[in-house]
Write a protein that holds these residues in place. Structure first.
Motif, PDB file in Angstrom:
ATOM      1  N   ASN A  47      -7.448 -11.693  -2.647  1.00 56.55           N
ATOM      2  CA  ASN A  47      -7.681 -10.427  -3.054  1.00 56.55           C
ATOM      3  C   ASN A  47      -8.842  -9.710  -2.543  1.00 56.55           C
ATOM      4  OD1 ASN A  47      -7.918  -8.686  -4.729  1.00 56.55           O
ATOM      5  ND2 ASN A  47      -8.853  -9.550  -6.834  1.00 56.55           N
ATOM      6  N   ASN A  48      -9.910 -10.485  -1.893  1.00 59.01           N
ATOM      7  CA  ASN A  48     -11.000  -9.820  -1.330  1.00 59.01           C
ATOM      8  C   ASN A  48      -9.981  -8.650  -0.254  1.00 59.01           C
ATOM      9  OD1 ASN A  48     -12.528 -10.508  -2.684  1.00 59.01           O
ATOM     10  ND2 ASN A  48     -14.102 -12.111  -1.956  1.00 59.01           N
ATOM     11  N   THR A  49      -8.698  -9.567   0.694  1.00 58.22           N
ATOM     12  CA  THR A  49      -8.284  -9.260   1.568  1.00 58.22           C
ATOM     13  C   THR A  49      -7.279  -7.872   1.282  1.00 58.22           C
ATOM     14  OG1 THR A  49      -6.731 -10.953   1.531  1.00 58.22           O
ATOM     15  CG2 THR A  49      -8.817 -11.362   3.536  1.00 58.22           C
ATOM     16  N   GLN A  50      -7.165  -8.164   0.415  1.00 61.55           N
ATOM     17  CA  GLN A  50      -6.192  -6.524  -0.595  1.00 61.55           C
ATOM     18  C   GLN A  50      -7.220  -5.739  -0.354  1.00 61.55           C
ATOM     19  OE1 GLN A  50      -2.994  -7.188   0.779  1.00 61.55           O
ATOM     20  NE2 GLN A  50      -2.292  -7.267  -0.693  1.00 61.55           N
ATOM     21  N   GLU A  51      -8.036  -6.041  -0.925  1.00 62.51           N
ATOM     22  CA  GLU A  51      -9.122  -4.366  -1.134  1.00 62.51           C
ATOM     23  C   GLU A  51      -9.468  -3.600  -0.043  1.00 62.51           C
ATOM     24  OE1 GLU A  51     -13.355  -4.264  -3.003  1.00 62.51           O
ATOM     25  OE2 GLU A  51     -12.098  -5.468  -3.999  1.00 62.51           O
ATOM     26  N   LEU A 107      -8.424   0.384   0.476  1.00 59.88           N
ATOM     27  CA  LEU A 107      -8.807   1.009   0.151  1.00 59.88           C
ATOM     28  C   LEU A 107      -8.423   2.025   1.535  1.00 59.88           C
ATOM     29  CD1 LEU A 107     -11.393   3.001  -0.741  1.00 59.88           C
ATOM     30  CD2 LEU A 107     -12.832   1.213   1.056  1.00 59.88           C
ATOM     31  N   LEU A 108      -8.165   1.511   3.344  1.00 65.12           N
ATOM     32  CA  LEU A 108      -7.313   1.924   3.758  1.00 65.12           C
ATOM     33  C   LEU A 108      -5.956   2.912   3.953  1.00 65.12           C
ATOM     34  CD1 LEU A 108      -8.660  -0.151   6.789  1.00 65.12           C
ATOM     35  CD2 LEU A 108      -9.164   2.062   7.010  1.00 65.12           C
ATOM     36  N   SER A 109      -5.278   2.523   2.988  1.00 65.68           N
ATOM     37  CA  SER A 109      -4.021   3.412   2.532  1.00 65.68           C
ATOM     38  C   SER A 109      -4.218   4.092   1.981  1.00 65.68           C
ATOM     39  CB  SER A 109      -2.869   2.327   1.993  1.00 65.68           C
ATOM     40  OG  SER A 109      -3.301   0.840   2.907  1.00 65.68           O
ATOM     41  N   ALA A 110      -5.225   4.230   0.946  1.00 65.73           N
ATOM     42  CA  ALA A 110      -5.753   4.955   0.123  1.00 65.73           C
ATOM     43  C   ALA A 110      -6.131   6.439   1.260  1.00 65.73           C
ATOM     44  CB  ALA A 110      -6.699   4.863  -0.926  1.00 65.73           C
TER      45      ALA A 110
END
Length: 180
Positions: free
Chosen positions: A2-6, A10-13
Motif C-alpha cells: 500500500n505504501n508503494t501505491q501511495e 500522488l504523482l498520478s493526481a
C-alpha cells in the motif's frame, strides 16, 4: 504494498491536475519564407544584393591609385594580404565623380578568379524580405541599372531593387578596366 501505491497515486493526481490546468498549444501559423541580401544605396536608389554574391563588407580602405585604368577604378587596396581592386560604382554608371563620404562602403565580390570591391554610397547590412514580395519589375528610380537588376522587393511602400554583382562582373565594359 500500500505504501508503494501511495506515491504513485500522488504523482498520478499531480499529473492529472497539471494536464487539466495546462494552456493549449497556440494555433499553427503559416511559416513565411524570407529572402536575405545586403542592403545599400547607389545614386540615391535603395538596392539589395543577394547574400551569395557578396563575400564581405568593408569600410573604404586606403587606396593606391593605378595608372592607365578607367576613371571609375579607384585603385587597389591591401586587404589581409590580398590586392583588392576597387570600383566606384557611381562613376562606373554615370561618370560623375562622387564626393568622399564617411558612409561609403565596399561590397567585396568573389567568384572564381574575380576578386573585386564595389564602392557604394552606404550599406544598411543584412536585409530580410518576405519571399512572396518579390516582383520581376524594375523599380523606376533604378532604370539606369536595369541591366544588372533581377527584380525588386517592396516592403512598407519602399522599393528595393535587387542588384546582381555577378551580372555586373560578367559585363564586358566592367571587365575591361584599361583606359581607352
Amino acid at each position: 504494498m500500500n505504501n508503494t501505491q501511495e506515491p504513485f497515486a500522488l504523482l498520478s493526481a499531480i499529473a492529472q491536475r497539471s494536464a487539466e490546468s495546462a494552456a493549449g498549444l497556440p494555433a499553427q501559423q503559416d511559416i513565411q519564407t524570407y529572402w536575405s541580401g545586403v542592403g545599400f544605396t547607389l545614386g540615391g536608389v535603395k538596392m539589395v544584393a543577394p547574400m551569395a554574391e557578396v563575400a564581405e563588407m568593408l569600410v573604404l580602405p586606403e587606396v593606391t591609385r593605378m595608372p592607365g585604368v578607367q576613371p571609375w577604378v579607384k585603385g587597389v587596396a591591401n586587404v589581409r594580404g590580398r590586392l583588392l581592386p576597387l570600383i566606384d560604382l557611381n562613376q562606373f554608371f554615370d561618370g560623375d565623380k562622387v564626393t568622399t563620404s564617411r558612409e561609403r562602403r565596399v561590397l567585396v565580390v568573389e567568384k572564381g578568379e574575380l576578386y573585386t570591391g564595389l564602392v557604394v554610397d552606404k550599406v544598411f547590412g543584412m536585409q530580410h524580405f518576405p519571399a512572396d514580395n518579390f516582383a520581376d519589375e524594375i523599380v523606376e528610380d533604378a532604370a539606369e541599372f536595369s541591366e544588372f537588376l533581377v527584380g525588386s522587393y517592396i516592403v512598407n511602400n519602399e522599393a528595393w531593387a535587387v542588384f546582381s554583382p555577378f551580372l555586373l562582373a560578367a559585363d564586358g565594359h566592367f571587365s575591361n578596366a584599361a583606359a581607352s
